[in-house]
Design an enzyme around this catalytic site. Structure first.
Site, PDB file in Angstrom:
ATOM      1  N   ALA A  90      26.094 -22.873 -14.637  1.00 17.70           N
ATOM      2  CA  ALA A  90      25.663 -21.957 -15.695  1.00 17.70           C
ATOM      3  C   ALA A  90      26.798 -21.739 -16.678  1.00 17.70           C
ATOM      4  O   ALA A  90      27.971 -21.718 -16.295  1.00 17.70           O
ATOM      5  CB  ALA A  90      25.229 -20.611 -15.107  1.00 17.70           C
ATOM      6  N   LEU A  91      26.439 -21.583 -17.923  1.00 19.60           N
ATOM      7  CA  LEU A  91      27.394 -21.115 -18.927  1.00 19.60           C
ATOM      8  C   LEU A  91      27.378 -19.594 -18.866  1.00 19.60           C
ATOM      9  O   LEU A  91      26.364 -18.959 -19.164  1.00 19.60           O
ATOM     10  CB  LEU A  91      26.994 -21.597 -20.317  1.00 19.60           C
ATOM     11  CG  LEU A  91      27.883 -21.101 -21.464  1.00 19.60           C
ATOM     12  CD1 LEU A  91      29.311 -21.619 -21.309  1.00 19.60           C
ATOM     13  CD2 LEU A  91      27.305 -21.519 -22.811  1.00 19.60           C
ATOM     14  N   ARG A 150      24.691  -2.783 -29.777  1.00 21.40           N
ATOM     15  CA  ARG A 150      25.769  -3.484 -30.469  1.00 21.40           C
ATOM     16  C   ARG A 150      26.819  -3.910 -29.462  1.00 21.40           C
ATOM     17  O   ARG A 150      27.340  -3.089 -28.705  1.00 21.40           O
ATOM     18  CB  ARG A 150      26.390  -2.582 -31.536  1.00 21.40           C
ATOM     19  CG  ARG A 150      25.383  -2.037 -32.543  1.00 21.40           C
ATOM     20  CD  ARG A 150      24.733  -3.139 -33.354  1.00 21.40           C
ATOM     21  NE  ARG A 150      23.748  -2.611 -34.310  1.00 21.40           N
ATOM     22  CZ  ARG A 150      22.997  -3.347 -35.092  1.00 21.40           C
ATOM     23  NH1 ARG A 150      23.117  -4.676 -35.053  1.00 21.40           N
ATOM     24  NH2 ARG A 150      22.130  -2.797 -35.919  1.00 21.40           N
ATOM     25  N   ASN A 183      33.553 -22.871 -10.325  1.00 14.22           N
ATOM     26  CA  ASN A 183      34.563 -21.825 -10.168  1.00 14.22           C
ATOM     27  C   ASN A 183      35.599 -22.202  -9.121  1.00 14.22           C
ATOM     28  O   ASN A 183      36.798 -21.949  -9.288  1.00 14.22           O
ATOM     29  CB  ASN A 183      33.898 -20.506  -9.791  1.00 14.22           C
ATOM     30  CG  ASN A 183      33.174 -19.851 -10.948  1.00 14.22           C
ATOM     31  OD1 ASN A 183      33.455 -20.147 -12.108  1.00 14.22           O
ATOM     32  ND2 ASN A 183      32.245 -18.971 -10.646  1.00 14.22           N
ATOM     33  N   SER A 206      23.909 -21.616  -5.933  1.00 12.82           N
ATOM     34  CA  SER A 206      22.480 -21.693  -5.648  1.00 12.82           C
ATOM     35  C   SER A 206      21.943 -23.101  -5.856  1.00 12.82           C
ATOM     36  O   SER A 206      22.581 -23.939  -6.493  1.00 12.82           O
ATOM     37  CB  SER A 206      21.722 -20.718  -6.552  1.00 12.82           C
ATOM     38  OG  SER A 206      21.885 -21.089  -7.918  1.00 12.82           O
ATOM     39  N   SER A 216      28.189 -13.824   3.011  1.00 15.11           N
ATOM     40  CA  SER A 216      28.497 -12.399   3.010  1.00 15.11           C
ATOM     41  C   SER A 216      27.789 -11.747   4.190  1.00 15.11           C
ATOM     42  O   SER A 216      26.882 -12.339   4.805  1.00 15.11           O
ATOM     43  CB  SER A 216      28.018 -11.745   1.712  1.00 15.11           C
ATOM     44  OG  SER A 216      26.595 -11.744   1.665  1.00 15.11           O
ATOM     45  N   GLU A 258      24.123 -11.570   3.576  1.00 18.17           N
ATOM     46  CA  GLU A 258      23.471 -12.867   3.763  1.00 18.17           C
ATOM     47  C   GLU A 258      23.277 -13.187   5.241  1.00 18.17           C
ATOM     48  O   GLU A 258      22.272 -13.787   5.630  1.00 18.17           O
ATOM     49  CB  GLU A 258      24.290 -13.956   3.061  1.00 18.17           C
ATOM     50  CG  GLU A 258      24.190 -13.870   1.542  1.00 18.17           C
ATOM     51  CD  GLU A 258      25.289 -14.628   0.816  1.00 18.17           C
ATOM     52  OE1 GLU A 258      25.207 -14.730  -0.427  1.00 18.17           O
ATOM     53  OE2 GLU A 258      26.235 -15.116   1.482  1.00 18.17           O
ATOM     54  N   ASP A 261      34.027 -17.073  -4.797  1.00 14.89           N
ATOM     55  CA  ASP A 261      34.395 -18.461  -5.117  1.00 14.89           C
ATOM     56  C   ASP A 261      35.901 -18.656  -5.002  1.00 14.89           C
ATOM     57  O   ASP A 261      36.373 -19.702  -4.537  1.00 14.89           O
ATOM     58  CB  ASP A 261      33.937 -18.820  -6.527  1.00 14.89           C
ATOM     59  CG  ASP A 261      32.432 -18.744  -6.702  1.00 14.89           C
ATOM     60  OD1 ASP A 261      31.707 -19.006  -5.722  1.00 14.89           O
ATOM     61  OD2 ASP A 261      31.987 -18.418  -7.821  1.00 14.89           O
TER      62      ASP A 261
END
Length: 309
Positions: free
Chosen positions: A11-12, A28, A42, A138, A185, A188, A254
């Site tokens: 992902a970006l 804003r 990462n 993922s 984790s 998880e 990560d």
């Protein structure tokens, strides 16, 4: 030797800040920050920042994919992007106030065809002189979690240690995949085993169960602000968290995986590697938004843990 990482759903990461998040209002925002994201990416970034050698393998499509490639090249991270038809996803993080709450919006990402998956795996196992492969993050929509067993089989054939950091059905698919190490984790683990874990004894017993069932030779369970625990052959230990002022949470797990993998690839024992991982995770908490661990912070925090024995 190098460490290769695989990110199946990169992902970006776009990060901005606004004073207050309120529905029905134009919010804003500050100028956005762009970072290449996804677990394995990462991990490769942190290993590179810490002076190790890593190669990031990932699918890349559309403008977001091109931007990730550009950003990683600017950071001098070695990469093997595999072109895909779909468009790489974006993730959007909004920090409210300074400091304040953090809101993270995560898009699903593109599906990958069988041919694209095969090309990714060929690229991954084409990296030379690799001691460890890290699969982190993922799975893309529609991806069969059994791909982790395919990767595990090829790692065994190549004599490479497999590290997996994932969740949900993908974590469940790690059973029998032949991983050297997994890092779920505590939440998880609870979801995976389908039962509450109410005590430290329960935590250690759950990690033992995962190891006994063949999820990995080494099971590291991250415990957030309480640190982490490790269960492996002939070793069971807890390492407390290092208290730091947290400015952001993105990438801390990560960073832990990256530092553990790097230390292990350098021949350090697993206990020492876990201390190094805890230091890297804490160093990332000290950085804002999606910025990852800085080497000087990791070295300082790690030296502190060593001095405490």
């Amino acid at each position: 030797m190098a460490i290769a990482t695989l990110t199946l759903n990169p992902a970006l990461d776009v990060t901005t800040c606004t004073e207050k998040v309120r529905p029905g209002h134009k919010l804003r925002c500050s100028p956005p920050r762009f970072d290449p994201g996804g677990g394995g990416i990462n991990v490769a970034r942190v290993i590179t920042h810490l002076g190790g050698e890593a190669v990031a393998v990932f699918p890349s499509g559309g403008p977001a994919g091109a931007t990730i490639v550009q950003l990683l090249e600017e950071q001098r991270v070695a990469i093997l992007p595999v072109p895909i038809k779909g468009a790489t996803r974006e993730s959007f993080t909004v920090d409210e106030g300074r400091p304040g709450d953090q809101y993270r919006f995560v898009l699903p990402g593109p599906g990958l065809s069988d041919d694209e998956l095969a090309t990714l795996l060929d690229a991954l196992f084409g990296v030379e002189d690799v001691s460890h492969i890290v699969v982190s993050g993922s799975l893309p929509p529609g991806c069969d979690p059994a791909i982790l067993k395919r990767i595990g089989k090829r790692c065994a054939e190549a004599g490479v240690k497999l590290v997996i950091d994932t969740s949900g059905p993908a974590l469940a698919a790690c059973e029998g995949a032949g991983a050297w190490l997994i890092k779920p984790s505590l939440r998880e683990v609870v979801d995976l085993l389908g039962r509450e874990i109410r005590s430290e004894d329960d935590e250690m017993a759950a990690a033992r169960e995962l190891r006994k069932r063949g999820f990995a030779e080494m099971v590291v369970v991250s415990l957030a602000e309480r640190g982490a625990l490790l269960v492996g052959e002939g070793v069971e230990l807890r390492v407390p968290a290092i208290p730091v002022e947290a400015k952001g949470t993105v990438g801390a797990g990560d960073s832990m995986v990256a530092a553990i993998s790097l230390a292990a690839s350098q021949g350090k024992g697993i206990e020492d590697a876990l201390h190094y991982g805890i230091a890297a995770g804490a160093a990332t908490l000290m950085t804002p938004a999606t910025e990852l661990a800085r080497k000087e912070d990791v070295d300082r925090l790690y030296a502190g843990t060593a001095s405490r024995g």
